[in-house]
Design an enzyme around this catalytic site. Structure first.
Site, PDB file in Angstrom:
ATOM      1  N   THR A   1       0.908  -1.082   0.103  1.00  0.00           N
ATOM      2  CA  THR A   1       0.090   0.179  -0.086  1.00  0.00           C
ATOM      3  C   THR A   1       0.800   1.463  -0.073  1.00  0.00           C
ATOM      4  O   THR A   1       0.504   2.147  -0.853  1.00  0.00           O
ATOM      5  CB  THR A   1      -0.832  -0.007   1.168  1.00  0.00           C
ATOM      6  N   THR A   2       1.964   1.376   0.684  1.00  0.00           N
ATOM      7  CA  THR A   2       2.740   2.501   0.756  1.00  0.00           C
ATOM      8  C   THR A   2       3.346   3.159  -0.251  1.00  0.00           C
ATOM      9  O   THR A   2       3.210   4.058  -0.686  1.00  0.00           O
ATOM     10  CB  THR A   2       3.768   2.195   2.038  1.00  0.00           C
TER      11      THR A   2
ATOM     12  N   LYS B   1      -6.129   6.724   1.676  1.00  0.00           N
ATOM     13  CA  LYS B   1      -5.712   5.229   1.960  1.00  0.00           C
ATOM     14  C   LYS B   1      -6.629   4.474   2.667  1.00  0.00           C
ATOM     15  O   LYS B   1      -7.300   5.106   3.742  1.00  0.00           O
ATOM     16  CB  LYS B   1      -4.330   5.091   2.265  1.00  0.00           C
TER      17      LYS B   1
ATOM     18  N   HIS C   1      -7.754   0.233   4.451  1.00  0.00           N
ATOM     19  CA  HIS C   1      -7.710  -1.073   4.431  1.00  0.00           C
ATOM     20  C   HIS C   1      -8.849  -1.861   4.709  1.00  0.00           C
ATOM     21  O   HIS C   1      -9.128  -3.006   4.591  1.00  0.00           O
ATOM     22  CB  HIS C   1      -6.842  -1.550   5.569  1.00  0.00           C
TER      23      HIS C   1
ATOM     24  N   TYR D   1       0.892  -6.472  -6.540  1.00  0.00           N
ATOM     25  CA  TYR D   1       2.113  -5.946  -6.121  1.00  0.00           C
ATOM     26  C   TYR D   1       3.439  -6.595  -6.703  1.00  0.00           C
ATOM     27  O   TYR D   1       4.505  -6.114  -7.019  1.00  0.00           O
ATOM     28  CB  TYR D   1       2.368  -6.380  -4.495  1.00  0.00           C
TER      29      TYR D   1
ATOM     30  N   ARG E   1       9.808  -2.888   4.607  1.00  0.00           N
ATOM     31  CA  ARG E   1      10.739  -4.038   4.411  1.00  0.00           C
ATOM     32  C   ARG E   1      11.497  -4.291   3.293  1.00  0.00           C
ATOM     33  O   ARG E   1      11.874  -3.190   2.798  1.00  0.00           O
ATOM     34  CB  ARG E   1       9.738  -5.161   5.015  1.00  0.00           C
TER      35      ARG E   1
END
Length: 323
Positions: free
Chosen positions: A72-73, A142, A144, A226, A287
């Site tokens: 998402t980021t 944004k 979730h 992704y 990460r």
């Protein structure tokens, strides 16, 4: 207008509630299951859910929606820069949390967890719905929360970008983040069982993804994987630009590609806000940015269980994750 009282809401009770209270000690009021699909949400949703169900959208909004830890980021930063004419100057001086605010956070974060936040963070976090509502157009948002809980978004012509990620990588990243934030006390195997059994926030995972996949052909929706983003970022930048009816030259695309490179991205204080606040290690929120890292931690038994779960949940859809 839909209201929370029209949804079936079940409080998680009994042995499951006791187990989850030990695994998630900061969720002091426990969890509820919402609607026919039994979305797993903190109890606070019962008090403020109507804000979500009846949020006033605008035709020029952009909504970036994903299950947690699905990229998402990275997607937020990519979308905001493409949608704002590659305005790197503003991107380097204004936090992503203000440019693309996380609208759900006030509905899932207990107020006592805000004690260490700055006053500006509290304004954005404690009153996130109001913060978004008051932003000038065009807004970038944004969430979730699944599309099922955003009827005013789905029924508008605003842009919706949904990003999905292989659930094996999702659960690894989700576990590491919650552990580093001290919000989960179980081991990885317990986290996997919670994930598969829909006892993690925003679950069920498959219903979350498939609800977006089912309407991906609408002209105002862009469905991204992704895995595709990480494999060929420049081509996906062009895809997003076309979605916004914009054209960028090779130099601009190369600049954005380098800006989003994981090593640069992790060091960017405007996107790695948790690290800047001293709450987490730099590599915990942003990460490795890779795919297939699940292979480093999954046991053969877990892999077999996940494979069966994946096959079972994909049998009624043409959804296929990239290899």
């Amino acid at each position: 207008m839909p209201f929370l009282k029209d949804l079936k809401i079940e409080r998680v009770e009994g042995e499951l509630a006791i187990t989850l209270s030990k695994l998630y000690p900061k969720r002091v009021r426990g969890f509820v299951k919402v609607g026919e699909k039994k979305w797993c949400l903190p109890y606070k949703f019962v008090e403020q859910g109507d804000k979500i169900l009846n949020f006033e959208t605008r035709p020029d909004d952009t909504w970036i929606i994903a299950y947690p830890r699905s990229g998402t980021t990275l997607t937020q930063e990519l979308i905001w820069l493409v949608g704002n004419d590659m305005n790197f100057d503003e991107a380097y001086r204004k936090p992503l949390t203000e440019r693309v605010p996380f609208i759900d956070i006030s509905l899932i974060r207990e107020d006592e967890l805000l004690a260490s936040s700055t006053s500006n963070e509290q304004k954005i976090t404690k009153y996130s719905v109001e913060f978004v509502q008051n932003q000038p157009s065009p807004r970038f948002v944004k969430s979730h929360f699944p599309l099922d809980l955003w009827p005013t978004v789905v029924n508008n012509d605003c842009k919706i970008i949904y990003v999905a990620r292989n659930p094996k990588d999702v659960v690894v990243s989700w576990y590491n983040l919650l552990r580093d934030l001290n919000q989960y006390q179980g081991n990885f195997e317990q986290m996997c069982n919670d994930f598969i059994n829909n006892h993690t926030m925003w679950a069920p995972y498959w219903e979350h993804v498939k609800s977006a996949w089912a309407i991906r052909h609408k002209p105002n929706i862009l469905f991204l994987f992704y895995e595709d983003l990480t494999k060929n970022l420049s081509e996906n930048i062009k895809k997003v630009a076309a979605f916004y009816d914009k054209t960028y030259n090779n130099e601009q695309i190369a600049k954005l590609t380098e800006h989003l490179n994981i090593e640069n991205f992790r060091k960017n204080s405007m996107v790695n806000q948790l690290e800047q606040a001293g709450r987490i290690k730099p590599e915990s929120f942003i990460r490795q940015g890779k795919t297939g890292n699940w292979k480093e931690i999954f046991t053969p038994e877990l892999e077999k269980k996940f494979n069966e779960w994946i096959v079972d949940n994909l049998k009624d859809t043409d959804l296929v994750f990239p290899n």
